[in-house]
Write a protein that holds these residues in place. Structure first.
Motif, PDB file in Angstrom:
ATOM      1  N   ALA A  74       0.604  -1.478  -0.147  1.00  0.00           N
ATOM      2  CA  ALA A  74      -0.295  -0.007   0.156  1.00  0.00           C
ATOM      3  C   ALA A  74       0.924   1.005   0.085  1.00  0.00           C
ATOM      4  O   ALA A  74       0.813   2.142  -0.219  1.00  0.00           O
ATOM      5  N   VAL A  75       2.155   0.821   0.266  1.00  0.00           N
ATOM      6  CA  VAL A  75       2.950   2.149   0.076  1.00  0.00           C
ATOM      7  C   VAL A  75       3.152   2.951  -1.342  1.00  0.00           C
ATOM      8  O   VAL A  75       3.306   1.219  -2.253  1.00  0.00           O
ATOM      9  N   ASP A  76       3.102   3.975  -1.365  1.00  0.00           N
ATOM     10  CA  ASP A  76       2.866   4.940  -2.370  1.00  0.00           C
ATOM     11  C   ASP A  76       4.593   4.991  -3.012  1.00  0.00           C
ATOM     12  O   ASP A  76       5.383   6.286  -2.039  1.00  0.00           O
ATOM     13  N   THR A  77       5.044   4.487  -3.456  1.00  0.00           N
ATOM     14  CA  THR A  77       6.940   4.534  -3.886  1.00  0.00           C
ATOM     15  C   THR A  77       6.544   5.189  -5.394  1.00  0.00           C
ATOM     16  O   THR A  77       8.168   5.888  -5.470  1.00  0.00           O
ATOM     17  N   SER A  78       5.746   5.557  -5.829  1.00  0.00           N
ATOM     18  CA  SER A  78       5.788   6.060  -7.285  1.00  0.00           C
ATOM     19  C   SER A  78       6.924   7.499  -7.384  1.00  0.00           C
ATOM     20  O   SER A  78       7.287   7.809  -8.367  1.00  0.00           O
ATOM     21  N   PHE A  79       6.930   8.174  -6.290  1.00  0.00           N
ATOM     22  CA  PHE A  79       7.552   9.485  -6.284  1.00  0.00           C
ATOM     23  C   PHE A  79       8.522   9.494  -5.754  1.00  0.00           C
ATOM     24  O   PHE A  79       9.781  10.313  -6.019  1.00  0.00           O
ATOM     25  N   ILE A  80       9.819   8.381  -5.349  1.00  0.00           N
ATOM     26  CA  ILE A  80      10.930   8.036  -5.283  1.00  0.00           C
ATOM     27  C   ILE A  80      11.225   8.031  -6.534  1.00  0.00           C
ATOM     28  O   ILE A  80      11.371   7.425  -6.626  1.00  0.00           O
TER      29      ILE A  80
END
Length: 172
Positions: free
Chosen positions: A132-138
Motif C-alpha cells: 500500500a506504500v506509494d513509492t511512485s514519487f521516489i
C-alpha cells in the motif's frame, strides 16, 4: 485517468528517475526521522513557516495560502501528505518554495539540511514495493557517507491529481 494520461505520467516519472540516477545537486530536508532530497533547480527559496490563511474544505495536507510578494501560494504540509508520525510546528519548521510547471507552491518540512552534489554512482534505484506504500514519487536512494537520502520527484508529487494544485490538462 485515461490511457494517454497514464502513459504521459509513466514517461514523466521514468524521466525523473533517469535524471536522479544521473546525479546532480539536491536540496536535503527532514520529514520526521527520514532525510529526503529534491532537485535544487525546482527550489525558488526557503522561508520560515508562518501560519497560512486556511481554505475551507481543503484536504488536511493543504494548510492554506500565503501572499508571497503579490503571488498567492498554496502551502502543502509534506509531513501530513506522506503520513509522517508526528507533525510539529517549531522554530526549525520551514517552507520550501518550489516552482513546479510554472506554478509557485510551498512545501512544509521539518527542517532543511544542506545542498549535496551526488554523482550517478552514489544513487541506487528505488526499491519496487508491491504494498500500500506509494513509492511512485521516489526516484532513487542516495548514499553519502553514512547518510541515506530518499530522492523524490517533487514535481511529479506536486502535480499529481490527488494534490489538485495544478489542472491536469495544464500539467502536460
Amino acid at each position: 485517468m485515461n490511457m494517454i494520461n497514464d502513459a504521459t505520467h509513466v514517461a514523466r516519472h521514468e524521466a525523473a528517475r533517469a535524471a536522479a540516477a544521473a546525479g546532480g545537486e539536491f536540496l536535503t530536508f527532514r520529514l520526521g526521522t527520514e532525510e529526503y532530497g529534491i532537485d535544487i533547480l525546482k527550489v525558488q527559496e526557503i522561508r520560515s513557516y508562518e501560519q497560512p490563511t486556511r481554505i475551507a474544505n481543503a484536504p488536511s495536507f493543504i494548510k492554506g495560502v500565503v501572499n508571497l510578494r503579490g503571488v498567492i501560494v498554496p502551502i502543502v504540509d509534506l509531513r501530513i501528505k506522506l503520513n509522517c508520525d508526528t507533525v510539529e510546528y517549531n522554530s526549525f519548521t520551514v517552507v520550501i518554495v518550489l516552482n513546479v510547471k510554472g506554478r509557485v507552491v510551498g512545501a512544509v518540512v521539518d527542517s532543511v539540511s544542506d545542498v549535496l552534489e551526488l554523482n550517478g554512482g552514489a544513487i541506487k534505484p528505488a526499491p519496487e514495493m508491491h504494498t500500500a506504500v506509494d513509492t511512485s514519487f521516489i526516484t532513487g536512494i542516495g548514499s553519502v557517507n553514512d547518510r541515506m537520502l530518499i530522492l523524490m520527484d517533487i514535481e511529479g508529487l506536486m502535480t499529481s491529481a490527488d494534490m489538485g494544485l495544478i489542472n491536469s490538462a495544464a500539467a502536460h
